[in-house]
Motif scaffolding. Structure first.
Motif, PDB file in Angstrom:
ATOM      1  N   SER A 140      -3.947  -1.242  26.458  1.00 33.28           N
ATOM      2  CA  SER A 140      -3.432  -2.537  26.008  1.00 33.28           C
ATOM      3  C   SER A 140      -3.355  -2.501  24.486  1.00 33.28           C
ATOM      4  CB  SER A 140      -4.327  -3.688  26.469  1.00 33.28           C
ATOM      5  OG  SER A 140      -5.555  -3.692  25.782  1.00 33.28           O
ATOM      6  N   THR A 141      -2.296  -3.090  23.961  1.00 32.82           N
ATOM      7  CA  THR A 141      -2.102  -3.079  22.515  1.00 32.82           C
ATOM      8  C   THR A 141      -1.145  -4.201  22.140  1.00 32.82           C
ATOM      9  OG1 THR A 141      -1.611  -1.636  20.616  1.00 32.82           O
ATOM     10  CG2 THR A 141      -0.205  -1.402  22.563  1.00 32.82           C
ATOM     11  N   LEU A 142      -0.676  -4.196  20.895  1.00 35.49           N
ATOM     12  CA  LEU A 142       0.209  -5.238  20.386  1.00 35.49           C
ATOM     13  C   LEU A 142       1.593  -4.681  20.073  1.00 35.49           C
ATOM     14  CD1 LEU A 142      -2.246  -7.070  17.984  1.00 35.49           C
ATOM     15  CD2 LEU A 142      -0.991  -8.181  19.827  1.00 35.49           C
ATOM     16  N   LEU A 189       0.409 -10.479  28.033  1.00 36.19           N
ATOM     17  CA  LEU A 189      -0.736 -11.382  27.917  1.00 36.19           C
ATOM     18  C   LEU A 189      -0.378 -12.442  26.885  1.00 36.19           C
ATOM     19  CD1 LEU A 189      -3.735 -11.701  28.889  1.00 36.19           C
ATOM     20  CD2 LEU A 189      -4.376 -10.446  26.840  1.00 36.19           C
ATOM     21  N   SER A 190      -0.423 -13.708  27.279  1.00 39.98           N
ATOM     22  CA  SER A 190      -0.011 -14.790  26.383  1.00 39.98           C
ATOM     23  C   SER A 190      -1.125 -15.805  26.192  1.00 39.98           C
ATOM     24  CB  SER A 190       1.232 -15.495  26.948  1.00 39.98           C
ATOM     25  OG  SER A 190       2.311 -14.589  27.069  1.00 39.98           O
ATOM     26  N   TYR A 191      -1.066 -16.483  25.028  1.00 38.52           N
ATOM     27  CA  TYR A 191      -2.044 -17.522  24.712  1.00 38.52           C
ATOM     28  C   TYR A 191      -1.323 -18.848  24.546  1.00 38.52           C
ATOM     29  CZ  TYR A 191      -5.660 -20.158  22.216  1.00 38.52           C
ATOM     30  OH  TYR A 191      -6.573 -21.103  21.837  1.00 38.52           O
ATOM     31  N   ASN A 192      -1.844 -19.870  25.226  1.00 40.28           N
ATOM     32  CA  ASN A 192      -1.299 -21.215  25.101  1.00 40.28           C
ATOM     33  C   ASN A 192      -2.203 -22.021  24.171  1.00 40.28           C
ATOM     34  OD1 ASN A 192      -0.644 -23.987  25.468  1.00 40.28           O
ATOM     35  ND2 ASN A 192       0.191 -23.562  27.493  1.00 40.28           N
ATOM     36  N   PRO A 193      -1.737 -22.348  22.960  1.00 36.50           N
ATOM     37  CA  PRO A 193      -2.603 -23.060  22.009  1.00 36.50           C
ATOM     38  C   PRO A 193      -2.940 -24.480  22.437  1.00 36.50           C
ATOM     39  CG  PRO A 193      -0.364 -22.881  21.159  1.00 36.50           C
ATOM     40  CD  PRO A 193      -0.415 -22.035  22.392  1.00 36.50           C
ATOM     41  N   ASN A 195       1.241  -9.303  23.160  1.00 33.79           N
ATOM     42  CA  ASN A 195       0.212  -8.452  23.780  1.00 33.79           C
ATOM     43  C   ASN A 195       0.746  -7.881  25.084  1.00 33.79           C
ATOM     44  OD1 ASN A 195      -1.281 -10.773  22.285  1.00 33.79           O
ATOM     45  ND2 ASN A 195      -2.795  -9.151  22.436  1.00 33.79           N
ATOM     46  N   TYR A 196       0.521  -6.604  25.322  1.00 32.43           N
ATOM     47  CA  TYR A 196       0.985  -6.024  26.575  1.00 32.43           C
ATOM     48  C   TYR A 196       0.039  -4.929  27.051  1.00 32.43           C
ATOM     49  CZ  TYR A 196       2.888  -2.057  23.878  1.00 32.43           C
ATOM     50  OH  TYR A 196       3.026  -0.953  23.072  1.00 32.43           O
ATOM     51  N   SER A 237       5.664 -10.950  17.432  1.00 31.15           N
ATOM     52  CA  SER A 237       4.255 -10.554  17.422  1.00 31.15           C
ATOM     53  C   SER A 237       3.644 -10.782  16.035  1.00 31.15           C
ATOM     54  CB  SER A 237       4.093  -9.091  17.844  1.00 31.15           C
ATOM     55  OG  SER A 237       4.707  -8.231  16.924  1.00 31.15           O
ATOM     56  N   PHE A 238       4.430 -10.606  14.988  1.00 32.79           N
ATOM     57  CA  PHE A 238       3.924 -10.884  13.640  1.00 32.79           C
ATOM     58  C   PHE A 238       3.567 -12.363  13.505  1.00 32.79           C
ATOM     59  CE2 PHE A 238       4.643 -12.290   9.256  1.00 32.79           C
ATOM     60  CZ  PHE A 238       3.744 -11.477   8.585  1.00 32.79           C
TER      61      PHE A 238
END
Length: 237
Positions: A153-155, A209-213, A227-228, A161-162
């Motif tokens: 897993s990495t970015l 992989l996602s983040y919901n703020p 993220n993947y 992504s930035f």
């Protein structure tokens, strides 16, 4: 003997300074604690870990290694941060985690020492912190048995992504310490796929992989923009 260590001293120092906070679930490592169950569950859908031998490359304080051991795997966590490994070892003792050990050794050195010895190799959030990620991928491929699985897993490296992983996560939401990631070191999926093919690994599945703020929750999906994860396999002999 390896003459040049595939490690960035500044990166090691950065994580060593935070080592004592690895198991504080409200610390800088909170995101790792939150995504760990998601990653582990995905891995288990592809290869049940019970009874498997596994090495976690760049294990840090042992978050993934510890949880994989609790699923029945015999786990070796490796890292080059002495302080992080001491924290991992102490946690394993205090939590009485079965079947997990830790070593201060590089992926390349372990691959030379014990090729084809692991059923599963994981390398999470580590490739974007080393000078030569292709070398780590090749070492992971050497470690795993024919027919075994290697997970990365990495970015991703792109404007999105930035904005999300650096500006958003480090400077706006303060999910990570400022300076955790360097944009130039991020790795496009096409680049990681090339490293895998060169190492003889076949890509079996990918996930985002996602983040919901708003909900402050992470989720696994098919969006690899930031993220993947890659699930790869070494062809059976």
């Amino acid at each position: 003997m390896q003459t040049t260590l595939n490690a960035d001293p500044a990166e090691l120092a950065k994580f060593s300074e935070l080592a004592h906070r690895w198991w504080d679930t409200e610390s800088e490592f909170k995101p790792l604690h939150q995504i760990n169950p998601l990653r582990l569950a995905w891995i288990q859908t592809l290869v049940p870990l019970a009874g498997k031998t596994m090495v976690d490359v760049g294990c840090g304080g042992g978050i993934l290694a510890d949880s994989a051991a609790r699923q029945g795997a015999k786990v070796l966590g490796i890292d080059l941060s002495t302080k992080a490994l001491k924290v991992a070892q102490l946690h394993a003792l205090e939590a009485e985690t079965p079947n997990v050990t830790y070593r201060e050794v590089s992926a390349e050195a372990l691959a030379a020492e014990a090729p084809g010895s692991m059923d599963v190799v994981t390398c999470m959030e580590m490739l974007e912190h080393v000078p030569n990620p292709a070398s780590v991928v090749e070492a992971c491929a050497r470690m795993v048995k024919p027919g075994g699985w290697v997970f990365f897993s990495t970015l991703n490296r792109n404007p999105m992504s930035f904005i999300q992983a650096i500006v958003g996560a480090e400077y706006v939401l303060n999910l990570l310490p400022k300076g955790t990631h360097e944009y130039a070191k991020m790795i496009r999926p096409s680049e990681l796929a090339h490293y895998c093919r060169e190492a003889g690994l076949e890509i079996q599945a990918t996930k985002g992989l996602s983040y919901n703020p708003l909900t402050r929750r992470y989720s696994m999906n098919n969006n690899t923009q930031v993220n993947y994860l890659f699930a790869t396999r070494k062809p059976a002999a």
